[in-house]
Structure formats: structure tokens, C-alpha cells
Design a protein around this motif. Structure first.
Motif, PDB file in Angstrom:
ATOM      1  N   ARG A 216       0.804  -1.218   0.000  1.00  0.00           N
ATOM      2  CA  ARG A 216       0.000   0.000   0.000  1.00  0.00           C
ATOM      3  C   ARG A 216       0.844   1.278   0.000  1.00  0.00           C
ATOM      4  N   GLN A 217       2.087   1.183   0.428  1.00  0.00           N
ATOM      5  CA  GLN A 217       2.898   2.390   0.561  1.00  0.00           C
ATOM      6  C   GLN A 217       4.354   2.081   0.265  1.00  0.00           C
ATOM      7  N   PHE A 218       5.019   3.015  -0.396  1.00  0.00           N
ATOM      8  CA  PHE A 218       6.452   2.923  -0.666  1.00  0.00           C
ATOM      9  C   PHE A 218       7.055   4.275  -0.318  1.00  0.00           C
ATOM     10  N   GLY A 219       7.836   4.329   0.763  1.00  0.00           N
ATOM     11  CA  GLY A 219       8.364   5.616   1.200  1.00  0.00           C
ATOM     12  C   GLY A 219       7.225   6.588   1.437  1.00  0.00           C
ATOM     13  N   PRO A 220       7.259   7.767   0.806  1.00  0.00           N
ATOM     14  CA  PRO A 220       6.197   8.761   1.016  1.00  0.00           C
ATOM     15  C   PRO A 220       4.978   8.562   0.110  1.00  0.00           C
ATOM     16  N   LEU A 221       5.003   7.562  -0.758  1.00  0.00           N
ATOM     17  CA  LEU A 221       3.926   7.373  -1.732  1.00  0.00           C
ATOM     18  C   LEU A 221       2.878   6.400  -1.228  1.00  0.00           C
ATOM     19  N   HIS A 222       1.609   6.729  -1.483  1.00  0.00           N
ATOM     20  CA  HIS A 222       0.483   5.890  -1.067  1.00  0.00           C
ATOM     21  C   HIS A 222      -0.305   5.436  -2.293  1.00  0.00           C
ATOM     22  N   LEU A 223      -0.781   4.186  -2.251  1.00  0.00           N
ATOM     23  CA  LEU A 223      -1.547   3.644  -3.370  1.00  0.00           C
ATOM     24  C   LEU A 223      -2.888   4.330  -3.526  1.00  0.00           C
ATOM     25  N   GLY A 224      -3.502   4.693  -2.414  1.00  0.00           N
ATOM     26  CA  GLY A 224      -4.794   5.380  -2.479  1.00  0.00           C
ATOM     27  C   GLY A 224      -5.860   4.512  -3.115  1.00  0.00           C
ATOM     28  N   THR A 225      -6.674   5.111  -3.973  1.00  0.00           N
ATOM     29  CA  THR A 225      -7.800   4.400  -4.587  1.00  0.00           C
ATOM     30  C   THR A 225      -7.507   3.989  -6.027  1.00  0.00           C
ATOM     31  N   LEU A 226      -6.251   4.029  -6.436  1.00  0.00           N
ATOM     32  CA  LEU A 226      -5.908   3.657  -7.810  1.00  0.00           C
ATOM     33  C   LEU A 226      -6.281   2.201  -8.063  1.00  0.00           C
ATOM     34  N   PRO A 227      -7.102   1.915  -9.069  1.00  0.00           N
ATOM     35  CA  PRO A 227      -7.526   0.527  -9.327  1.00  0.00           C
ATOM     36  C   PRO A 227      -6.361  -0.343  -9.798  1.00  0.00           C
ATOM     37  N   ALA A 228      -6.482  -1.629  -9.589  1.00  0.00           N
ATOM     38  CA  ALA A 228      -5.469  -2.571 -10.050  1.00  0.00           C
ATOM     39  C   ALA A 228      -5.313  -2.473 -11.559  1.00  0.00           C
ATOM     40  N   GLY A 229      -4.068  -2.475 -12.026  1.00  0.00           N
ATOM     41  CA  GLY A 229      -3.786  -2.404 -13.450  1.00  0.00           C
ATOM     42  C   GLY A 229      -3.774  -1.006 -14.025  1.00  0.00           C
ATOM     43  N   ARG A 230      -3.972  -0.001 -13.195  1.00  0.00           N
ATOM     44  CA  ARG A 230      -3.986   1.383 -13.666  1.00  0.00           C
ATOM     45  C   ARG A 230      -2.711   2.114 -13.241  1.00  0.00           C
ATOM     46  N   THR A 231      -2.367   3.144 -14.003  1.00  0.00           N
ATOM     47  CA  THR A 231      -1.215   3.981 -13.688  1.00  0.00           C
ATOM     48  C   THR A 231      -1.652   5.436 -13.585  1.00  0.00           C
ATOM     49  N   ARG A 232      -0.843   6.206 -12.899  1.00  0.00           N
ATOM     50  CA  ARG A 232      -1.029   7.657 -12.891  1.00  0.00           C
ATOM     51  C   ARG A 232       0.321   8.312 -12.631  1.00  0.00           C
ATOM     52  N   GLU A 233       0.501   9.494 -13.158  1.00  0.00           N
ATOM     53  CA  GLU A 233       1.751  10.205 -12.941  1.00  0.00           C
ATOM     54  C   GLU A 233       1.754  10.824 -11.543  1.00  0.00           C
ATOM     55  N   LEU A 234       2.907  10.804 -10.904  1.00  0.00           N
ATOM     56  CA  LEU A 234       3.008  11.427  -9.591  1.00  0.00           C
ATOM     57  C   LEU A 234       2.770  12.927  -9.713  1.00  0.00           C
ATOM     58  N   ASP A 235       2.086  13.494  -8.724  1.00  0.00           N
ATOM     59  CA  ASP A 235       1.881  14.937  -8.746  1.00  0.00           C
ATOM     60  C   ASP A 235       3.115  15.658  -8.198  1.00  0.00           C
ATOM     61  N   LYS A 236       3.066  16.976  -8.205  1.00  0.00           N
ATOM     62  CA  LYS A 236       4.219  17.787  -7.804  1.00  0.00           C
ATOM     63  C   LYS A 236       4.652  17.487  -6.377  1.00  0.00           C
ATOM     64  N   VAL A 237       3.696  17.343  -5.472  1.00  0.00           N
ATOM     65  CA  VAL A 237       4.020  17.075  -4.071  1.00  0.00           C
ATOM     66  C   VAL A 237       4.672  15.701  -3.919  1.00  0.00           C
ATOM     67  N   GLU A 238       4.127  14.700  -4.611  1.00  0.00           N
ATOM     68  CA  GLU A 238       4.684  13.349  -4.532  1.00  0.00           C
ATOM     69  C   GLU A 238       6.086  13.285  -5.125  1.00  0.00           C
ATOM     70  N   ARG A 239       6.290  13.961  -6.247  1.00  0.00           N
ATOM     71  CA  ARG A 239       7.632  13.989  -6.846  1.00  0.00           C
ATOM     72  C   ARG A 239       8.629  14.619  -5.887  1.00  0.00           C
ATOM     73  N   GLY A 240       8.219  15.713  -5.277  1.00  0.00           N
ATOM     74  CA  GLY A 240       9.102  16.386  -4.332  1.00  0.00           C
ATOM     75  C   GLY A 240       9.446  15.504  -3.151  1.00  0.00           C
ATOM     76  N   ALA A 241       8.449  14.792  -2.625  1.00  0.00           N
ATOM     77  CA  ALA A 241       8.687  13.917  -1.479  1.00  0.00           C
ATOM     78  C   ALA A 241       9.620  12.773  -1.850  1.00  0.00           C
ATOM     79  N   LEU A 242       9.436  12.209  -3.043  1.00  0.00           N
ATOM     80  CA  LEU A 242      10.284  11.099  -3.478  1.00  0.00           C
ATOM     81  C   LEU A 242      11.719  11.567  -3.699  1.00  0.00           C
ATOM     82  N   LEU A 243      11.882  12.701  -4.332  1.00  0.00           N
ATOM     83  CA  LEU A 243      13.224  13.222  -4.583  1.00  0.00           C
ATOM     84  C   LEU A 243      13.910  13.649  -3.293  1.00  0.00           C
TER      85      LEU A 243
END
Length: 267
Positions: A216-243
Motif C-alpha cells: 500500500r505504501q512505498f516511502g512517502p507514496l500511497h496507493l490510495g484508490t488507484l484501481p489494479a492495473g492502472r497507472t497515474r503520474e506522480l503529482d508535484k508534491v509526490e515527486r518532491g517527497a520522493l526526490l
């Protein structure tokens, strides 16, 4: 540093921040004046400063800013039955079906076993991917495991206290029981270990084999409600947290040549 000289070449800092989507140029100027912007770890308060976006590291309020617009960061909810590879020699489903619609060549950050579903990061930022997947840094991951049997508080305590497996001692950073009914239980585990199939081996060792497993979570990133088999681009806040996480880990403990980062992360 030469790039901080107003007379030097480069791009004005407020323009760089605006181009990166941090804020408008006017608001970016105020952020600089307020001392909330750092370049290469040093606070910058003068509006005339220029930087080199290709080489300089910028953060706002301690959060890293991605300046390279060519870098892509995508979150995938990996379904079960898909191997964490761009090509599988055994003909199994692989990650190419989730990356073919992106113009860049994306690769996975670490791995999930074929039987494990959940959060997987795809990116063309090889340096960042290597850091976040490297065992030395132990990025925290959160899993929810459906297991056989009724898990007791004593078992939860054992998971956090730790025990020995065939490849050494292990313990969960956190563990909690979410539910027990009809002969099975849901357990949430937080781990920083990157050892092969570690969640499944831990739960089997305490007498509760895993039936289903999702990250469900990797570092600061959360899976949220994203359905199985779907993708989405990280938003600005998520990119900043990962970097930010990637920069902090490299500053605290540089990668040595004696370790490998190509092992399975869980399963």
C-alpha cells in the motif's frame, strides 16, 4: 559557487521555480525573499541569482524540486500475475503493458513478486531508482497481508520483537491486526527490509501463511484508490517527497560497490 553569481550564465532562480510548477514567478520571488528556497543546501534570498537546472539541487521549505522536465515518475497498482520485469523469458505478463503508452522508456523501482499486488514506481530516472531500490537505504514499505488463521496480539508482538529466519534475524518496524473473521486475518506490516519474499516468510514462520498480499505504501507514496492495473503520474508534491527522500538517503549513506539492488523487495 559560480552559478550563484548574478552576472554568471544560467537561468534566474525564480524562473526555474515557475517552470517547475512550484508557483508563479511573482510568488516564487517572494519565496526566495522569505528565505524558503535553498540551492545546493544554501539559503538564497537575492532575486538576481542564476542557477544551472541540469546540475543544481533546489528545495523549497526543505522539499526537493524536480527541475528536469524530461524525468517521468509513474505510480502503478500492479496486479497479481504480473512479473516486475520489462521482459519475461517465460512468457508471463510483464510491465511493458503498463509502460507502452508513455513516450519515455520507463523502468521499475525495485520489484514485487508476481503473486503480490500493489504500489510499484515506474520511472526513467535511473539514478533515483537505484537509490530507492538499494538495500542499504531501507526505504519503508507498508503491506497488508491476508493470512490463514486468527492472529493474536502475542503474534503481533513477536513480529515487532523479531526472530530468526534462515538468512538472518528479522523484525517488522510496525505491525497491527486490522481484522479477523472466518478463519483468516488482515495484518498490516511496515518493513524496511528488501529481502526476498520477506513478508510471506515472516508470516509463515509465525504460523499464518499469506493468502493475499498487497503493498500500500512505498516511502512517502500511497496507493490510495488507484484501481489494479492502472497507472497515474506522480503529482508535484509526490515527486518532491520522493526526490527529497532520495537526496537525504544518499547524503546520509552513499552507495558502496559491495551491495546489490536487484533483489526482490517482498512477496
Amino acid at each position: 559557487m559560480s552559478e550563484m553569481d548574478p552576472a554568471a550564465d544560467g537561468v534566474r532562480l525564480q524562473k526555474v521555480l515557475a517552470n517547475a510548477g512550484v508557483a508563479s514567478r511573482r510568488v516564487s520571488e517572494q519565496l526566495i525573499v522569505d528565505g524558503r528556497v535553498r540551492v545546493n543546501g544554501k539559503v538564497v534570498t537575492e532575486l538576481g541569482n542564476r542557477i544551472h537546472p541540469e546540475t543544481d539541487l533546489v528545495d523549497v521549505d526543505g522539499q526537493a524540486v524536480q527541475l528536469d522536465a524530461t524525468k517521468r515518475y509513474v505510480l502503478l497498482n500492479k496486479p497479481t500475475g504480473v512479473v516486475s520485469s520489462m521482459k519475461d523469458d517465460r512468457g508471463r505478463r510483464d510491465l511493458t503493458e503498463f509502460t507502452r503508452d508513455w513516450p519515455e522508456r520507463l523502468y521499475n523501482v525495485g520489484r514485487l513478486d508476481a503473486d503480490t499486488s500493489g504500489l510499484l514506481v515506474l520511472t526513467n530516472d535511473g539514478e533515483m531508482a537505484n537509490v530507492l531500490a538499494h538495500p542499504r537505504y531501507g526505504v519503508t514499505k507498508v503491506y497488508i497481508a491476508k493470512v490463514e488463521g486468527t492472529v493474536t496480539p502475542q503474534t503481533i508482538g513477536l513480529l515487532t520483537k523479531g526472530f530468526d529466519l534462515e538468512d538472518g534475524p528479522i523484525r517488522a518496524d510496525k505491525a497491527r491486526l486490522l481484522d479477523s473473521s472466518r478463519g483468516s486475518s488482515l495484518v498490516e506490516l511496515t518493513l524496511h527490509s528488501g529481502r526476498n519474499r520477506i513478508v510471506r516468510r515472516m508470516m509463515a514462520e509465525v504460523g499464518h501463511p499469506v493468502v493475499e498480499l498487497v503493498r500500500r505504501q512505498f516511502g512517502p507514496l500511497h496507493l490510495g484508490t488507484l484501481p489494479a492495473g492502472r497507472t497515474r503520474e506522480l503529482d508535484k508534491v509526490e515527486r518532491g517527497a520522493l526526490l527529497t527522500l532520495a537526496r537525504q538517503t544518499t547524503q546520509e549513506s552513499p552507495v558502496s560497490g559491495g551491495e546489490t539492488s536487484d533483489g526482490e523487495e517482498t512477496g
